[in-house]
Each structure stands twice: as C-alpha cells, then as structure tokens.
Design a protein around this motif. Structure first.
Motif, PDB file in Angstrom:
ATOM      1  N   PRO A   1      20.683 -23.118 -24.808  1.00 32.94           N
ATOM      2  CA  PRO A   1      19.346 -23.679 -24.613  1.00 32.94           C
ATOM      3  C   PRO A   1      18.292 -22.579 -24.438  1.00 32.94           C
ATOM      4  O   PRO A   1      18.623 -21.416 -24.175  1.00 32.94           O
ATOM      5  N   VAL A   2      17.039 -22.966 -24.581  1.00 35.34           N
ATOM      6  CA  VAL A   2      15.946 -22.045 -24.260  1.00 35.34           C
ATOM      7  C   VAL A   2      15.856 -21.940 -22.741  1.00 35.34           C
ATOM      8  O   VAL A   2      15.734 -22.960 -22.052  1.00 35.34           O
ATOM      9  N   PRO A   3      15.936 -20.725 -22.184  1.00 29.44           N
ATOM     10  CA  PRO A   3      15.851 -20.595 -20.724  1.00 29.44           C
ATOM     11  C   PRO A   3      14.417 -20.767 -20.235  1.00 29.44           C
ATOM     12  O   PRO A   3      13.458 -20.657 -21.003  1.00 29.44           O
ATOM     13  N   GLN A   4      14.291 -21.019 -18.957  1.00 33.66           N
ATOM     14  CA  GLN A   4      12.968 -21.048 -18.336  1.00 33.66           C
ATOM     15  C   GLN A   4      12.535 -19.623 -18.015  1.00 33.66           C
ATOM     16  O   GLN A   4      13.302 -18.868 -17.412  1.00 33.66           O
ATOM     17  N   ALA A   5      11.324 -19.251 -18.423  1.00 33.31           N
ATOM     18  CA  ALA A   5      10.791 -17.939 -18.042  1.00 33.31           C
ATOM     19  C   ALA A   5      10.600 -17.927 -16.529  1.00 33.31           C
ATOM     20  O   ALA A   5      10.011 -18.851 -15.953  1.00 33.31           O
ATOM     21  N   MET A   6      11.109 -16.893 -15.892  1.00 28.11           N
ATOM     22  CA  MET A   6      11.113 -16.859 -14.431  1.00 28.11           C
ATOM     23  C   MET A   6       9.710 -16.678 -13.863  1.00 28.11           C
ATOM     24  O   MET A   6       8.944 -15.810 -14.297  1.00 28.11           O
ATOM     25  N   THR A   7       9.394 -17.497 -12.873  1.00 23.71           N
ATOM     26  CA  THR A   7       8.175 -17.327 -12.108  1.00 23.71           C
ATOM     27  C   THR A   7       8.393 -16.248 -11.049  1.00 23.71           C
ATOM     28  O   THR A   7       9.524 -15.788 -10.832  1.00 23.71           O
ATOM     29  N   GLU A   8       7.341 -15.865 -10.360  1.00 25.27           N
ATOM     30  CA  GLU A   8       7.492 -14.914  -9.247  1.00 25.27           C
ATOM     31  C   GLU A   8       8.474 -15.480  -8.210  1.00 25.27           C
ATOM     32  O   GLU A   8       9.287 -14.744  -7.655  1.00 25.27           O
ATOM     33  N   ALA A   9       8.390 -16.780  -7.980  1.00 20.84           N
ATOM     34  CA  ALA A   9       9.307 -17.400  -7.017  1.00 20.84           C
ATOM     35  C   ALA A   9      10.748 -17.343  -7.510  1.00 20.84           C
ATOM     36  O   ALA A   9      11.679 -17.103  -6.722  1.00 20.84           O
ATOM     37  N   ASP A  10      10.939 -17.567  -8.809  1.00 23.81           N
ATOM     38  CA  ASP A  10      12.298 -17.485  -9.374  1.00 23.81           C
ATOM     39  C   ASP A  10      12.860 -16.072  -9.234  1.00 23.81           C
ATOM     40  O   ASP A  10      14.046 -15.892  -8.957  1.00 23.81           O
ATOM     41  N   ILE A  11      12.026 -15.070  -9.475  1.00 24.64           N
ATOM     42  CA  ILE A  11      12.473 -13.679  -9.372  1.00 24.64           C
ATOM     43  C   ILE A  11      12.854 -13.345  -7.934  1.00 24.64           C
ATOM     44  O   ILE A  11      13.916 -12.762  -7.670  1.00 24.64           O
ATOM     45  N   ALA A  12      12.016 -13.755  -6.994  1.00 26.00           N
ATOM     46  CA  ALA A  12      12.327 -13.507  -5.577  1.00 26.00           C
ATOM     47  C   ALA A  12      13.614 -14.223  -5.183  1.00 26.00           C
ATOM     48  O   ALA A  12      14.452 -13.672  -4.450  1.00 26.00           O
ATOM     49  N   GLN A  13      13.782 -15.449  -5.676  1.00 31.38           N
ATOM     50  CA  GLN A  13      14.990 -16.217  -5.362  1.00 31.38           C
ATOM     51  C   GLN A  13      16.231 -15.536  -5.918  1.00 31.38           C
ATOM     52  O   GLN A  13      17.253 -15.415  -5.221  1.00 31.38           O
ATOM     53  N   ALA A  14      16.176 -15.096  -7.180  1.00 31.67           N
ATOM     54  CA  ALA A  14      17.344 -14.454  -7.796  1.00 31.67           C
ATOM     55  C   ALA A  14      17.723 -13.187  -7.051  1.00 31.67           C
ATOM     56  O   ALA A  14      18.913 -12.922  -6.807  1.00 31.67           O
ATOM     57  N   LYS A  15      16.731 -12.387  -6.680  1.00 32.17           N
ATOM     58  CA  LYS A  15      17.029 -11.171  -5.913  1.00 32.17           C
ATOM     59  C   LYS A  15      17.701 -11.515  -4.587  1.00 32.17           C
ATOM     60  O   LYS A  15      18.716 -10.916  -4.220  1.00 32.17           O
ATOM     61  N   ALA A  16      17.142 -12.480  -3.892  1.00 27.51           N
ATOM     62  CA  ALA A  16      17.697 -12.849  -2.585  1.00 27.51           C
ATOM     63  C   ALA A  16      19.121 -13.392  -2.728  1.00 27.51           C
ATOM     64  O   ALA A  16      19.987 -13.125  -1.883  1.00 27.51           O
ATOM     65  N   GLU A  17      19.375 -14.145  -3.806  1.00 29.96           N
ATOM     66  CA  GLU A  17      20.710 -14.712  -4.006  1.00 29.96           C
ATOM     67  C   GLU A  17      21.742 -13.627  -4.316  1.00 29.96           C
ATOM     68  O   GLU A  17      22.880 -13.691  -3.841  1.00 29.96           O
ATOM     69  N   ILE A  18      21.349 -12.625  -5.077  1.00 35.93           N
ATOM     70  CA  ILE A  18      22.273 -11.526  -5.368  1.00 35.93           C
ATOM     71  C   ILE A  18      22.572 -10.732  -4.090  1.00 35.93           C
ATOM     72  O   ILE A  18      23.730 -10.391  -3.816  1.00 35.93           O
ATOM     73  N   VAL A  19      21.542 -10.474  -3.307  1.00 36.01           N
ATOM     74  CA  VAL A  19      21.750  -9.741  -2.047  1.00 36.01           C
ATOM     75  C   VAL A  19      22.663 -10.529  -1.115  1.00 36.01           C
ATOM     76  O   VAL A  19      23.586  -9.968  -0.499  1.00 36.01           O
ATOM     77  N   LYS A  78      19.433 -24.359 -12.836  1.00 38.45           N
ATOM     78  CA  LYS A  78      18.598 -24.181 -14.019  1.00 38.45           C
ATOM     79  C   LYS A  78      18.879 -22.830 -14.659  1.00 38.45           C
ATOM     80  O   LYS A  78      19.307 -21.882 -13.991  1.00 38.45           O
ATOM     81  N   ILE A  79      18.628 -22.761 -15.956  1.00 43.01           N
ATOM     82  CA  ILE A  79      18.869 -21.540 -16.715  1.00 43.01           C
ATOM     83  C   ILE A  79      17.569 -20.744 -16.738  1.00 43.01           C
ATOM     84  O   ILE A  79      16.548 -21.210 -17.254  1.00 43.01           O
ATOM     85  N   VAL A  80      17.614 -19.544 -16.169  1.00 45.18           N
ATOM     86  CA  VAL A  80      16.408 -18.723 -16.039  1.00 45.18           C
ATOM     87  C   VAL A  80      16.614 -17.372 -16.712  1.00 45.18           C
ATOM     88  O   VAL A  80      17.740 -16.888 -16.849  1.00 45.18           O
ATOM     89  N   ALA A  81      15.507 -16.788 -17.145  1.00 41.06           N
ATOM     90  CA  ALA A  81      15.537 -15.488 -17.820  1.00 41.06           C
ATOM     91  C   ALA A  81      14.144 -14.869 -17.718  1.00 41.06           C
ATOM     92  O   ALA A  81      13.183 -15.558 -17.356  1.00 41.06           O
ATOM     93  N   PRO A  82      14.025 -13.578 -18.035  1.00 39.96           N
ATOM     94  CA  PRO A  82      12.696 -12.966 -17.976  1.00 39.96           C
ATOM     95  C   PRO A  82      11.683 -13.672 -18.875  1.00 39.96           C
ATOM     96  O   PRO A  82      10.526 -13.855 -18.498  1.00 39.96           O
ATOM     97  N   SER A  83      12.119 -14.064 -20.081  1.00 40.08           N
ATOM     98  CA  SER A  83      11.253 -14.735 -21.048  1.00 40.08           C
ATOM     99  C   SER A  83      11.989 -15.935 -21.633  1.00 40.08           C
ATOM    100  O   SER A  83      13.224 -15.983 -21.628  1.00 40.08           O
ATOM    101  N   ALA A  84      11.235 -16.878 -22.156  1.00 37.86           N
ATOM    102  CA  ALA A  84      11.817 -18.122 -22.689  1.00 37.86           C
ATOM    103  C   ALA A  84      12.298 -17.904 -24.123  1.00 37.86           C
ATOM    104  O   ALA A  84      11.770 -18.483 -25.077  1.00 37.86           O
TER     105      ALA A  84
END
Length: 362
Positions: free
Chosen positions: A142-160, A118-124
């Motif tokens: 496309p319009v991205p999905q505004a990231m939830t707290e779970a999305d933010i945690a997931q993105a951080k973990a994936e980068i690490v 899915k396409i995610v971003a800070p804001s839609a």
C-alpha cells in the motif's frame, strides 16, 4: 596487517565475545501472530550460542513497525516476558545476544499488522511489488502515510522504549536496523525521503532521524550496548545507490560515533546478487569508525579470516552458514563440511529448517 584470528576472544564494549564470528540477523517468521516468541525460538538461538555474538532476526519495536507475518515484537509485556526465555537459554549456553530492532516503515501490509496500526514512512511513496500475508497471500504494497511531526516523535519514542524492553528482557545489547530498506534507511535515501522540511531535502536533513534515534537510544540504554546496521549500495525493498550515497555514510559514521555507539555493522549482499560495496568505500568506512567495525554477508571462513588479517573488520558476520550449521564455529575449527541451507524453509513456521539442522558427528 594483523595477527588476529577468527577464534580468539574479542572485547565489544564491556562484553567479552568468545570469538570474532557474528551470527547475522535473519528473518525467520517463527513467532505467533501477536509477535510473541515461542520456545522453538529459544531452542534455535541457544543451538547457535557458540557464535561470538548473535544478532536476532528483526524485531518490531511497535505495532506500526511490524511489517511481515510472524515476526516478533518488543513492545508488549507478553513479548518481553517471552524473550526472557530466549536470552536465558542463550546465556545458559555461554552466548552473547543483541536484539535487532526493525521498524519496517513502508515495507508492510495491514494483513500482517494489528488492528489500528498504520503504515508510515518519510514520504507517501509505495514500494513496488507484493508482500506475503498469511491471511490473503500475496498483496500489493500500500501507499504509506507520510509521517507527521507527531508520527516521527512517536516512532522515535517507540524505538527507544523497545530498546529499554530489550535490556529488561535480558538482551546484552541492541542493534538498530538502519539497513535493507526499512524505516531508518527510508529516511536516509532521497528515493524514499522526498520531504522538504527539517527531515529531508539534503544529506544532513535526511540523516537527522537516524541520528536522533541513535542518540536517544544510546542515552536510554548506554552506547556500549548499542550498534547499528547499515547497507549502502543495498537493493532490498526498493533501495538503490544514489549520487550522495558515499557522502551520506561518511558523514553519518562520525556523528554516530559521537553518539557513543559501540559498533557499526555493514551489510554486504553481493553474494545474493546485490551490487558489491566497493572495497575502497568499505576501507573508508572502516577508517571513519573509531570502535568495533564489521561486515555481514558474502563471507566464507577463508575470506573472513583474510578480512580480519587485513584489518578491514574486527568481526565477521555470517548468516546462512549459521542458519544451517548450529555448530558452525566447531565445524570451522575442525575443517568439517557444512550443511547446506534449505531456502524453502527460511520463512515457514515450525521446526523444519529451523531447529532440525544436524550438528557434525565428532
């Protein structure tokens, strides 16, 4: 003023670079559809191993972060295994190579992504314009999905995890791509981050995602193996200057230094039509950063040498010159003319405009 020269060795953390010239990260779109590097990529990077430091093209850290067609990844075991051939080839040629991790955020299209991503971003907020896809040609962003707290945690973990994977694949270090309008910069800019929670609404809150990614990645692989690329005043992917731009970066750098990062890499795209990064601001950034500092873009040999001499930079980043001249360092040393880059083949598959640039006859 300094007596330092482009061709002298330089200590970057625990690494010794053979010279002060850096091969800038450049998207090349030569991986397969699953983001797996191929032998052509190993050949390409090994050809350019005389650079003091190679920074790879942007590598997607996760399926959600793979925005462009044919860009490589660092999340699957097949990708990690394939990168080992690249790093081995560079090391066999006595080179040093960092993996640039690039989560593209809203700069993406489903046709370039794996099923279920899915396409995610800070804001839609959609990016204006269109993106190329192999399957459908040009498509509106496309319009991205505004990231939830779970999305933010997931993105951080994936980068690490991608950073850990990079080290496992043999890379000497990692560069976080915090520039050019991709996910990290999308959090920094009020134009793309219009959140009113703990991740947006003020300079300090907009910096939070970048700082947490940097801190957690440094904790995972060691700050001496971690740098970051930033592009204040950049205009790529819908970015632009905003009133707090200088305040943002002058506050960000000391906090990144506290996280232990070994370098800051400033992108200057003025040679490609972007607004110049003001010299006084570059000097202020340099003063705010206690370790290795360099600027990539808009340099030629003479201006790069001058920037080192003036103490503005420790290293000099060059992109298209390294792309078109695998033996760029030797050409500079001998005062030889340079090949011109072929813009028509920057992002096309295959060897043409990639591994077929000639080396100079000696």
């Amino acid at each position: 003023m300094t007596d330092h020269h482009l061709f002298e060795t330089f200590h970057l953390g625990k690494l010794t670079l053979s010279n002060r010239l850096v091969m800038n990260p450049m998207t090349r779109c030569r991986a397969d559809a699953a983001g797996v590097p191929n032998p052509l990529m190993a050949e390409y990077y090994a050809q350019r191993a005389s650079a003091g430091l190679i920074i790879t093209e942007g590598i997607a850290p996760c399926a959600n972060g793979k925005g462009y067609a044919r860009i490589p990844g660092l999340w699957s075991s097949a990708q990690v295994q394939a990168w080992k051939a690249v790093t081995s080839a560079v090391h066999a040629a006595q080179g040093v190579i960092f993996a640039q991790l690039m989560h593209s955020g809203r700069v993406s299209h489903p046709a370039n992504m794996a099923a279920g991503a899915k396409i995610v971003a800070p804001s839609a907020i959609a990016l204006a314009g269109q993106m190329y896809t192999d399957a459908l040609g040009l498509q509106d962003y496309p319009v991205p999905q505004a990231m939830t707290e779970a999305d933010i945690a997931q993105a951080k973990a994936e980068i690490v995890q991608a950073a850990r994977n990079a080290i496992a694949a043999g890379f000497d270090g990692v560069e976080l791509h915090g520039a050019n309008g991709y996910l990290l910069e999308q959090f920094l800019s009020p134009d793309t981050n219009q959140r009113t929670d703990a991740w947006g609404g003020s300079v300090e809150k907009r910096m939070r995602f970048v700082l947490e990614v940097a801190r957690e990645t440094a904790a995972a692989i060691g700050g001496d193996k971690l740098g970051i690329r930033l592009s204040p005043y950049g205009t790529n992917a819908g970015m632009g200057a905003y009133p707090e731009v200088e305040e943002t970066y002058l506050k960000l750098l000391p906090l990144l230094a506290d996280a232990g990062l070994v370098y800051v890499h400033i992108a200057d795209h003025s040679a490609m039509g972007a607004p110049p990064v003001p010299l006084a601001f570059k000097q202020a950034l340099r003063k705010a950063w206690p370790r290795t500092f360099f600027i990539g873009g808009s340099f030629e040999q003479a201006s790069g040498q001058q920037a080192v001499h003036d103490g503005l930079v420790d290293l000099v980043g060059m992109g298209r010159a390294f792309l078109a001249n695998p033996d760029l360092v030797a050409r500079f040393k001998k005062g030889l003319p340079l090949n011109a880059p072929d813009a028509d083949t920057f992002f096309t598959p295959g060897a043409k405009g990639y591994t077929d640039y000639p080396v100079a006859a000696v």
